[in-house]
Structure formats: C-alpha cells, structure tokens
Design a protein around this motif. Sequence first.
Motif, PDB file in Angstrom:
ATOM      1  N   TYR A  33      52.085 -56.801  37.582  1.00  0.00           N
ATOM      2  CA  TYR A  33      52.034 -57.257  38.980  1.00  0.00           C
ATOM      3  C   TYR A  33      52.451 -58.721  39.091  1.00  0.00           C
ATOM      4  CZ  TYR A  33      50.182 -57.393  43.756  1.00  0.00           C
ATOM      5  OH  TYR A  33      50.052 -57.506  45.114  1.00  0.00           O
ATOM      6  N   ILE A  34      51.909 -59.551  38.220  1.00  0.00           N
ATOM      7  CA  ILE A  34      52.227 -60.984  38.258  1.00  0.00           C
ATOM      8  C   ILE A  34      53.683 -61.236  37.875  1.00  0.00           C
ATOM      9  CG2 ILE A  34      51.690 -63.207  37.203  1.00  0.00           C
ATOM     10  CD1 ILE A  34      48.822 -62.245  36.893  1.00  0.00           C
ATOM     11  N   SER A  35      54.145 -60.559  36.830  1.00  0.00           N
ATOM     12  CA  SER A  35      55.524 -60.785  36.380  1.00  0.00           C
ATOM     13  C   SER A  35      56.544 -60.326  37.423  1.00  0.00           C
ATOM     14  CB  SER A  35      55.762 -60.065  35.049  1.00  0.00           C
ATOM     15  OG  SER A  35      55.581 -58.668  35.196  1.00  0.00           O
ATOM     16  N   SER A  36      56.255 -59.236  38.126  1.00  0.00           N
ATOM     17  CA  SER A  36      57.183 -58.770  39.164  1.00  0.00           C
ATOM     18  C   SER A  36      57.308 -59.795  40.284  1.00  0.00           C
ATOM     19  CB  SER A  36      56.703 -57.434  39.737  1.00  0.00           C
ATOM     20  OG  SER A  36      56.630 -56.446  38.730  1.00  0.00           O
ATOM     21  N   ILE A  37      56.194 -60.379  40.674  1.00  0.00           N
ATOM     22  CA  ILE A  37      56.233 -61.386  41.739  1.00  0.00           C
ATOM     23  C   ILE A  37      56.958 -62.645  41.277  1.00  0.00           C
ATOM     24  CG2 ILE A  37      54.797 -62.858  43.190  1.00  0.00           C
ATOM     25  CD1 ILE A  37      52.712 -60.629  43.183  1.00  0.00           C
ATOM     26  N   ASN A  38      56.669 -63.082  40.069  1.00  0.00           N
ATOM     27  CA  ASN A  38      57.304 -64.303  39.559  1.00  0.00           C
ATOM     28  C   ASN A  38      58.813 -64.151  39.432  1.00  0.00           C
ATOM     29  OD1 ASN A  38      54.828 -65.585  39.407  1.00  0.00           O
ATOM     30  ND2 ASN A  38      54.518 -65.100  37.249  1.00  0.00           N
ATOM     31  N   ASP A  39      59.255 -62.981  38.988  1.00  0.00           N
ATOM     32  CA  ASP A  39      60.696 -62.770  38.856  1.00  0.00           C
ATOM     33  C   ASP A  39      61.402 -62.868  40.205  1.00  0.00           C
ATOM     34  OD1 ASP A  39      60.396 -62.437  36.168  1.00  0.00           O
ATOM     35  OD2 ASP A  39      60.377 -60.242  36.217  1.00  0.00           O
ATOM     36  N   GLU A  40      60.811 -62.262  41.227  1.00  0.00           N
ATOM     37  CA  GLU A  40      61.452 -62.308  42.550  1.00  0.00           C
ATOM     38  C   GLU A  40      61.381 -63.691  43.184  1.00  0.00           C
ATOM     39  OE1 GLU A  40      63.274 -60.062  43.898  1.00  0.00           O
ATOM     40  OE2 GLU A  40      62.931 -58.621  42.271  1.00  0.00           O
ATOM     41  N   VAL A  41      60.290 -64.409  42.938  1.00  0.00           N
ATOM     42  CA  VAL A  41      60.172 -65.753  43.495  1.00  0.00           C
ATOM     43  C   VAL A  41      61.193 -66.695  42.861  1.00  0.00           C
ATOM     44  CG1 VAL A  41      58.645 -67.762  43.654  1.00  0.00           C
ATOM     45  CG2 VAL A  41      57.764 -65.483  44.162  1.00  0.00           C
ATOM     46  N   MET A  42      61.435 -66.541  41.565  1.00  0.00           N
ATOM     47  CA  MET A  42      62.414 -67.391  40.891  1.00  0.00           C
ATOM     48  C   MET A  42      63.835 -67.115  41.358  1.00  0.00           C
ATOM     49  SD  MET A  42      60.900 -67.375  37.004  1.00  0.00           S
ATOM     50  CE  MET A  42      62.311 -68.282  36.389  1.00  0.00           C
ATOM     51  N   ASN A  43      64.096 -65.889  41.839  1.00  0.00           N
ATOM     52  CA  ASN A  43      65.446 -65.529  42.285  1.00  0.00           C
ATOM     53  C   ASN A  43      65.674 -65.783  43.765  1.00  0.00           C
ATOM     54  OD1 ASN A  43      66.164 -64.606  39.705  1.00  0.00           O
ATOM     55  ND2 ASN A  43      65.322 -62.566  40.109  1.00  0.00           N
ATOM     56  N   ARG A  44      64.712 -66.369  44.442  1.00  0.00           N
ATOM     57  CA  ARG A  44      64.896 -66.654  45.866  1.00  0.00           C
ATOM     58  C   ARG A  44      65.933 -67.756  46.063  1.00  0.00           C
ATOM     59  NH1 ARG A  44      61.221 -64.717  49.446  1.00  0.00           N
ATOM     60  NH2 ARG A  44      61.865 -66.347  50.908  1.00  0.00           N
ATOM     61  N   PRO A  45      66.738 -67.652  47.107  1.00  0.00           N
ATOM     62  CA  PRO A  45      67.719 -68.722  47.367  1.00  0.00           C
ATOM     63  C   PRO A  45      67.006 -69.993  47.804  1.00  0.00           C
ATOM     64  CG  PRO A  45      67.722 -67.131  49.153  1.00  0.00           C
ATOM     65  CD  PRO A  45      66.849 -66.552  48.071  1.00  0.00           C
ATOM     66  N   GLY A  46      67.409 -71.105  47.230  1.00  0.00           N
ATOM     67  CA  GLY A  46      66.800 -72.378  47.566  1.00  0.00           C
ATOM     68  C   GLY A  46      67.377 -72.955  48.851  1.00  0.00           C
ATOM     69  N   GLY A  47      66.560 -73.741  49.533  1.00  0.00           N
ATOM     70  CA  GLY A  47      67.002 -74.368  50.778  1.00  0.00           C
ATOM     71  C   GLY A  47      65.884 -75.192  51.352  1.00  0.00           C
ATOM     72  N   SER A  48      66.229 -76.347  51.875  1.00  0.00           N
ATOM     73  CA  SER A  48      65.199 -77.225  52.418  1.00  0.00           C
ATOM     74  C   SER A  48      64.623 -76.697  53.721  1.00  0.00           C
ATOM     75  CB  SER A  48      65.779 -78.631  52.632  1.00  0.00           C
ATOM     76  OG  SER A  48      66.887 -78.562  53.529  1.00  0.00           O
ATOM     77  N   GLU A  49      65.370 -75.799  54.378  1.00  0.00           N
ATOM     78  CA  GLU A  49      64.890 -75.297  55.659  1.00  0.00           C
ATOM     79  C   GLU A  49      64.092 -74.003  55.510  1.00  0.00           C
ATOM     80  OE1 GLU A  49      68.186 -74.867  58.230  1.00  0.00           O
ATOM     81  OE2 GLU A  49      68.654 -77.023  58.310  1.00  0.00           O
ATOM     82  N   GLN A  50      64.071 -73.446  54.322  1.00  0.00           N
ATOM     83  CA  GLN A  50      63.352 -72.202  54.109  1.00  0.00           C
ATOM     84  C   GLN A  50      61.926 -72.501  53.637  1.00  0.00           C
ATOM     85  OE1 GLN A  50      64.445 -69.156  54.800  1.00  0.00           O
ATOM     86  NE2 GLN A  50      66.446 -69.942  55.458  1.00  0.00           N
ATOM     87  N   TYR A  51      61.003 -71.800  54.234  1.00  0.00           N
ATOM     88  CA  TYR A  51      59.599 -71.970  53.882  1.00  0.00           C
ATOM     89  C   TYR A  51      59.074 -70.642  53.351  1.00  0.00           C
ATOM     90  CZ  TYR A  51      54.541 -72.139  54.523  1.00  0.00           C
ATOM     91  OH  TYR A  51      53.188 -72.048  54.321  1.00  0.00           O
ATOM     92  N   PHE A  52      58.494 -70.685  52.185  1.00  0.00           N
ATOM     93  CA  PHE A  52      57.903 -69.483  51.593  1.00  0.00           C
ATOM     94  C   PHE A  52      56.676 -69.891  50.783  1.00  0.00           C
ATOM     95  CE2 PHE A  52      57.373 -66.596  47.963  1.00  0.00           C
ATOM     96  CZ  PHE A  52      57.185 -65.403  48.629  1.00  0.00           C
ATOM     97  N   GLN A  53      55.609 -69.133  50.925  1.00  0.00           N
ATOM     98  CA  GLN A  53      54.372 -69.398  50.198  1.00  0.00           C
ATOM     99  C   GLN A  53      53.666 -68.076  49.924  1.00  0.00           C
ATOM    100  OE1 GLN A  53      51.614 -71.926  52.257  1.00  0.00           O
ATOM    101  NE2 GLN A  53      50.267 -72.169  50.481  1.00  0.00           N
ATOM    102  N   TYR A  54      53.094 -67.978  48.749  1.00  0.00           N
ATOM    103  CA  TYR A  54      52.328 -66.772  48.407  1.00  0.00           C
ATOM    104  C   TYR A  54      51.111 -67.177  47.589  1.00  0.00           C
ATOM    105  CZ  TYR A  54      53.854 -66.798  43.517  1.00  0.00           C
ATOM    106  OH  TYR A  54      54.049 -67.129  42.206  1.00  0.00           O
ATOM    107  N   ARG A  55      50.109 -66.329  47.611  1.00  0.00           N
ATOM    108  CA  ARG A  55      48.901 -66.521  46.808  1.00  0.00           C
ATOM    109  C   ARG A  55      48.241 -65.162  46.606  1.00  0.00           C
ATOM    110  NH1 ARG A  55      47.314 -67.842  52.035  1.00  0.00           N
ATOM    111  NH2 ARG A  55      45.342 -66.910  52.733  1.00  0.00           N
ATOM    112  N   TYR A  56      47.431 -65.105  45.572  1.00  0.00           N
ATOM    113  CA  TYR A  56      46.722 -63.861  45.268  1.00  0.00           C
ATOM    114  C   TYR A  56      45.400 -63.820  46.038  1.00  0.00           C
ATOM    115  CZ  TYR A  56      50.103 -63.619  41.492  1.00  0.00           C
ATOM    116  OH  TYR A  56      51.269 -63.578  40.772  1.00  0.00           O
ATOM    117  N   GLY A  57      45.038 -62.619  46.470  1.00  0.00           N
ATOM    118  CA  GLY A  57      43.861 -62.439  47.295  1.00  0.00           C
ATOM    119  C   GLY A  57      42.623 -62.064  46.499  1.00  0.00           C
TER     120      GLY A  57
END
Length: 279
Positions: free
Chosen positions: A152-176
């Motif tokens: 579960y953790i590795s799947s999330i980390n892989d997708e987060v690392m592949n997100r396109p970078g940009g100063s105008e994009q905001y993304f945040q995640y946390r575990y519940g």
Amino acid sequence: MSSCSSRALTLLSSVFGACGLLLVGIAVSTDYWLYMEEGVVSPQNQSTEVRMALHAGLWRVCFFAGREKGRCVASEYFLEPELNLVTENTENILKTVRTATPFPMVSLFLVFTAFVISNVGHIRPQRTLLAFVSGIFFILSGLSLVVGLVLYISSINDEVMNRPGGSEQYFQYRYGWSFAFAASSFLLKEGAGVMSVYLFTKRYAEEELCRAPPQLLRPRLSTCSGLSAQYLQPRAWPRPRSASDASSDVSIQMSQNYPPAIKYPQRSVPHPHLSTSPC
C-alpha cells in the motif's frame, strides 16, 4: 509460580488476539486509510484553492471537498466519467492501492481462525498442540498484514514520485486512522503469536515432567499450582553409598554371623594351706 505464569500468558495472549482481531476488522471495514487533497496555488497571494479532497479505504472512496463533495463510490467504480478527479496521478493512486487489498483480508481470516483455536486451547489446556497452532496462525496473520501495508505504501510513493512538478499545483496526502489501526493490529497479533508459542513450550514441559514415575515426585506445595502442574519437583534421589556405609554394613554382618563363645563349667580348686582331716 510456573502455573501462575502460564495463566498470565493465557490471559495476555487472549487479550492481544482479541484486540488484534478487533483492530484489523475495523481497519478493513472503514474508509479512512488515505486522505488526499488537490488544488491550485494562486501566484498573486500564494493562497491555496482546494478543488478535490477525498478519503479512501479498501472498498470505497468518499469526497468531502470539490464538485463531488458528499459522494461515496465503490473502489471498482471510481473511474466513472462523471467523477471530476483532477489529475491522472490521483486516479492511478486509487487504482494501484487495490493490489494491497487481498492481504488484509487474508490477515483477517487468519487472525479469526487463530483466535478461535486459541480459545479452544484455553478451555481445554490438556490439548497442548492447540496453543502452538494458534500461535502460528497469529504470526502468519501479522506477516500477511505487513505485506499488504508495504504494498500500500509503495504504491502511493511510486505514484507521488511520478507526479508532474509545478509551482501552481497543490497536492497533499496523509494516512488515516484506519491505516494506524491496521499497523497496531500487526504488533498485537505478533505479540499474541509469540506468547501462544511460549505457552505451548511451558505446557509441554509440564506434561513431560508429569509423566515421570510418581514415586520419584513429591506434591508441589504452592498456592498457584494447578492440576496440570501437581507434581513438579522430584524427591531426593537415593544417596550413593560411601565407603564408611559399606564398612559399617560389613561389620554388622560379621557380628551377626560370628559363632557365640562356648561357656565351660567352672571347678573349685582346694587351697593348699587348707587341709581336711577326718575327726
């Protein structure tokens, strides 16, 4: 004292197993494994506008911000066209985490089986093997769960690392808190498994000791001793005979076998100065 420690292990393994089963059951059935937020950052005042926010579990995805606010959909249908998911990476995260779903389910089944076997073994302690079997099931359940958490953790980390970078994009995640319950359940199940296996070794040792000849055992004088540990300490083993004991036995036998002394009748001998003459 040994019986008291066995009772303590029995109680602790039952409590740990019950808590582990409860926590993993709550974690699997709730939808708060992951929180995600997406939006844009205003270049003027650097304020953040949240366009989409959701919390996801193993079976459902619920939106609490954005156009889909208040809507919950099943995980296998979260890619419906009418759902306004902001980026493709968010969709990929929700898709890849489904690969970890079977492992918590297998863990839930194993811990339930282990809990049932453990309680049957506590009710019938003469069946010593049940404690060992329940311990193995507890350990396997914990291992299955930790494999699912790692995926579960590795799947999330892989997708987060592949997100396109940009100063105008905001993304945040946390575990519940559902994820925290699952992680806590892993620790409890491993603890219950270790204690169950250790309880098996203690019961097996007591049974082996109880199989010794009764004449070599003495009752254990302890308030904590149970029926399974009635005889725990052997009596004093016969002391080896020393040389003094052997010599004393020989002297006693010789005195018993020696013939008694012959007593002869005594004769009276007349004194030479005393003479008897006839009158």
